[in-house]
Write a protein that holds these residues in place. Structure first.
Motif, PDB file in Angstrom:
ATOM      1  N   VAL A   1      54.500 -24.881  -0.791  1.00  0.00           N
ATOM      2  CA  VAL A   1      54.768 -23.798   0.155  1.00  0.00           C
ATOM      3  C   VAL A   1      54.166 -22.515  -0.406  1.00  0.00           C
ATOM      4  N   LEU A   2      53.319 -21.844   0.417  1.00  0.00           N
ATOM      5  CA  LEU A   2      52.578 -20.665  -0.026  1.00  0.00           C
ATOM      6  C   LEU A   2      52.736 -19.518   0.960  1.00  0.00           C
ATOM      7  N   ASP A   3      52.526 -18.310   0.469  1.00  0.00           N
ATOM      8  CA  ASP A   3      52.385 -17.144   1.325  1.00  0.00           C
ATOM      9  C   ASP A   3      51.041 -17.256   2.045  1.00  0.00           C
ATOM     10  N   ALA A   4      51.052 -17.143   3.366  1.00  0.00           N
ATOM     11  CA  ALA A   4      49.840 -17.375   4.155  1.00  0.00           C
ATOM     12  C   ALA A   4      48.742 -16.366   3.850  1.00  0.00           C
TER      13      ALA A   4
ATOM     14  N   ASN B   1      59.937 -26.099  -6.180  1.00  0.00           N
ATOM     15  CA  ASN B   1      59.984 -25.640  -7.559  1.00  0.00           C
ATOM     16  C   ASN B   1      59.800 -24.124  -7.554  1.00  0.00           C
ATOM     17  N   ASP B   2      60.700 -23.410  -8.231  1.00  0.00           N
ATOM     18  CA  ASP B   2      60.694 -21.953  -8.158  1.00  0.00           C
ATOM     19  C   ASP B   2      59.367 -21.337  -8.591  1.00  0.00           C
ATOM     20  N   SER B   3      58.710 -21.934  -9.556  1.00  0.00           N
ATOM     21  CA  SER B   3      57.505 -21.319 -10.099  1.00  0.00           C
ATOM     22  C   SER B   3      56.215 -21.814  -9.455  1.00  0.00           C
ATOM     23  N   THR B   4      56.212 -23.053  -8.954  1.00  0.00           N
ATOM     24  CA  THR B   4      54.968 -23.622  -8.424  1.00  0.00           C
ATOM     25  C   THR B   4      54.945 -23.735  -6.909  1.00  0.00           C
TER      26      THR B   4
ATOM     27  N   PRO C   1      52.739 -19.026  -4.578  1.00  0.00           N
ATOM     28  CA  PRO C   1      53.794 -20.022  -4.321  1.00  0.00           C
ATOM     29  C   PRO C   1      55.097 -19.346  -3.918  1.00  0.00           C
ATOM     30  N   LEU C   2      55.833 -20.001  -3.042  1.00  0.00           N
ATOM     31  CA  LEU C   2      57.082 -19.451  -2.555  1.00  0.00           C
ATOM     32  C   LEU C   2      58.263 -20.332  -2.930  1.00  0.00           C
ATOM     33  N   LYS C   3      59.383 -19.684  -3.174  1.00  0.00           N
ATOM     34  CA  LYS C   3      60.656 -20.391  -3.309  1.00  0.00           C
ATOM     35  C   LYS C   3      61.172 -20.623  -1.900  1.00  0.00           C
ATOM     36  N   ALA C   4      61.271 -21.890  -1.513  1.00  0.00           N
ATOM     37  CA  ALA C   4      61.606 -22.204  -0.123  1.00  0.00           C
ATOM     38  C   ALA C   4      62.575 -23.371  -0.052  1.00  0.00           C
TER      39      ALA C   4
END
Length: 660
Positions: free
Chosen positions: A464-467, A495-498, A472-475
């Motif tokens: 999950v990424l910011d468009a 995963n919080d970091s990836t 990477p996003l925490k989702a």
């Protein structure tokens, strides 16, 4: 014979064995038997009398010198090879020598063969029955258990136990007589099965990481990775997890980042064995935490079975208020991250005996577990019970060849319900260290008859990424059922970091994935199980809240030319209600849009009425009206040019936009 003990009680028989030839109340005998008694030779009587005398002397020696007593009992057999009590005593003494347990069985069999009516041999029938049951020699086991039951005066619960063993033998004979399945189990190769004892395998959902328990003087958790050439050499899972005490029987979440395991006799433990949890962050396992007094008791808690999303925990425990010995219990993780009080699965699943090693399949409805209290083939067999609504079905024995006379436990079923991994307990040669059984990890390709009992799931991997900035996003990724959109089937997190995630998707047409991250428009993923490519990584881009960007309500439909909502619209609108409940500070503009056909004023009013209709639905379902505003734009803001009927269909829409 240095390992003999001088215990005066061997298998419950006093060394003061009463004279073998004692007076008995004689019923009326047939004339043939009387003839034999009358004409027994004087020499034979003398031998038997002498053997009895020597037997009593050897019993006295046994009290202070078992090694010498064994020699004396053997001498009796030279004197009289038909003297049954000597066979029993030799068997008892050999059984106490850890390298001679197998030989002892031969002497027990000879004793009951020579005298099948001697009540002092009653326990030998039980020993022999269990011995042959544990080796799958069912015909002999049946004979000895039936022999035990013919004696009077058995304590009723023990008699029921023997009857249970007999029933297992008869069931196994029936199964083997009609079973034509050629499916075979395979032991995982070295280096996985690298010593005498490894058990309780669990895997990540992609089947690339295997964690299991290995005994090396104490129990520890080991991990191996699936490589192109096979499984890697197992290594200790982590010095944070393993100590000089016992750690084992674990369960892991689908993504491999949450571990629940058993640890015994730790300083912070509440009972003999407790359940602990550890999270993996940036490939490093964190310090385990005792799950606390809600989950753990002053008794024994072990063998956890964690759901794929890590939110439901099954385990075995002998705590009070259960059904029998060890029972299966379940607890849920509530919305605040606290475990609920465990609930016993009840008499449908649990018996008066032991139910252990629960495994909940990633479909969240198929529970596999081991039991020695049900109709089976001996030892612990694996059973399946299915959850329907809130009720568990009557467990089904998974049958031969998966189950046999040995203990099968520590079961793991792959998401596709075609592959099974489990531990198989087997007999070792008698050893001086007293370990008479080992355990190996086995693999079985499930036949279609078994796979049909377990609805498959699909493994989806993604990031999950910011468009815009691609970070990477925490989702949170929630699996929903179309018919009950507010109640998730399962919940996963990145995963919080990836920003990476593993999601287990059910094989059902009405399910979808809701992807949410704070400050971003949520996204709905509809997955067609017919076209899924498992383990292929998806990229999920989320758009940050902007006042100039809106999200289309894709399944909100109206009766042609009116503001009347079609029934199918409720699912999408309920999800918007759900979003607003979770984001209490968010305010929205609901926008209505039409195509370019017809009068512009009519379209303006129609689009506004449709937006108001959506606002009304949200208010009726609990959303504060102060957080909502309706606007109609007619055909002034098309998504694409109105050049075709398909383009016009896309432009006829209702969307929502965050304004605060």
């Amino acid at each position: 014979m240095a390992r003999f003990v001088t215990d005066s009680q061997i298998h419950g028989y006093s060394i003061a064995f009463r004279p073998y030839f004692r007076s008995r109340a004689l019923p009326l005998l047939h004339s043939f038997l009387l003839f034999l008694v009358v004409f027994i030779s004087t020499a034979q009587k003398r031998v038997q009398k002498h053997a009895q005398k020597e037997f009593e002397a050897a019993n006295r020696t046994l009290q202070f010198n078992p090694e010498q007593a064994l020699k004396e009992f053997r001498q009796i057999l030279i004197l009289d090879s038909t003297f049954a009590p000597a066979y029993m005593r030799i068997g008892q003494l050999l059984e106490r020598d850890l390298t001679q347990k197998g030989t002892a069985i031969n002497f027990y069999e000879k004793a009951v063969e020579l005298d099948s009516t001697e009540i002092a041999f009653k326990n030998l029938y039980e020993i022999l029955g269990k011995h042959y049951l544990a080796r799958g020699v069912y015909s002999k086991a049946v004979r000895f258990f039936q022999g035990y039951l013919k004696f009077p005066g058995t304590y009723l619960p023990h008699q029921q136990n023997i009857q249970r063993y007999l029933s297992q033998c008869l069931y196994a004979q029936k199964v083997l007589a009609v079973n034509a399945d050629s499916t075979s189990r395979f032991s995982l190769p070295s280096p996985i099965n690298g010593n005498d004892f490894q058990s309780y395998p669990v895997l990540t959902a992609d089947l690339k990481t295997l964690i299991f328990t290995r005994f090396r003087g104490d129990e520890d958790l080991f991990v191996s990775q699936k490589e192109e050439t096979g499984w890697s050499v197992p290594r200790s899972l982590s010095p944070i997890i393993n100590t000089d005490k016992n750690e084992g029987t674990c369960s892991v979440s689908a993504d491999g980042n949450t571990l629940v395991f058993t640890a015994c006799h730790r300083p912070d433990g509440l009972g003999s064995c407790d359940l602990y949890i550890s999270k993996r962050i940036s490939q490093t396992w964190q310090l385990p935490q005792n799950l606390g007094p809600i989950i753990n008791s002053q008794n024994w808690e072990s063998q956890p079975g964690l759901s794929a999303d890590g939110r439901t925990l099954y385990f075995s425990s002998d705590r009070p208020l259960g059904v029998g010995g060890k029972d299966i219990w379940v607890a849920q993780l509530d919305t605040s991250g606290v475990w609920t009080s465990p609930q016993n699965l009840g008499k449908t699943v649990n018996t008066a005996f032991d139910e252990i090693s629960p495994f909940i399949h990633s479909n969240n409805e198929s529970l596999f577990f081991a039991s020695d209290g049900r109709e089976g083939m001996g030892g612990f067999d694996v059973y399946l019970s299915k959850l329907t609504d809130i009720h568990w079905s009557v467990p089904i024995n998974l049958g031969y060849p998966l189950n046999d006379f040995a203990d099968q436990q520590g079961f793991y079923i792959a998401p596709d319900c075609k592959q099974a991994f489990y531990s198989y307990k087997y007999k070792l040669a008698d050893k001086e260290d007293g370990i008479t059984a080992g355990s190996k990890i086995c693999y079985l390709q499930l036949p279609d008859t078994l796979a049909a009992l377990c609805p498959r799931t699909f493994v989806l991997k993604g990031k999950v990424l910011d468009a815009e900035i691609r970070k990477p996003l925490k989702a949170t990724l929630t699996i929903h059922n179309q018919s009950i959109p507010s109640f998730p089937l399962s919940v996963y997190a990145t995963n919080d970091s990836t920003g990476e995630c593993v999601v287990i998707f059910p094989n059902r047409a009405d399910a979808f994935v809701l992807v949410e991250s704070s400050g971003y428009y949520p996204k709905i993923l509809r997955v067609d199980s017919a076209t899924i490519t498992e383990n292929e990584e998806m990229e999920i881009a989320l758009v940050r809240f902007h006042s100039d960007k809106s999200e289309v309500l894709k399944n909100v439909l109206f009766v042609l030319g009116s503001a009347e909502l079609e029934a199918v619209s409720s699912g999408e609108l309920d999800r918007l209600v759900y979003f607003l409940e979770k984001n209490k500070s968010v305010k929205l503009i609901i926008e209505g849009h039409t195509d370019d056909l017809g009068d512009s004023k009519y379209n303006e009013l129609l689009s506004l009425d449709r937006a108001k209709k959506v606002v009304h639905y949200l208010i009726v379902n609990g959303v504060d009206s102060k957080r909502l505003r309706a606007e109609g734009f007619g055909y002034r803001k098309p998504l694409i040019h109105n050049k075709s009927e398909e383009a016009r269909r896309l432009n006829r829409r209702v969307s929502w936009r965050v304004i605060e």
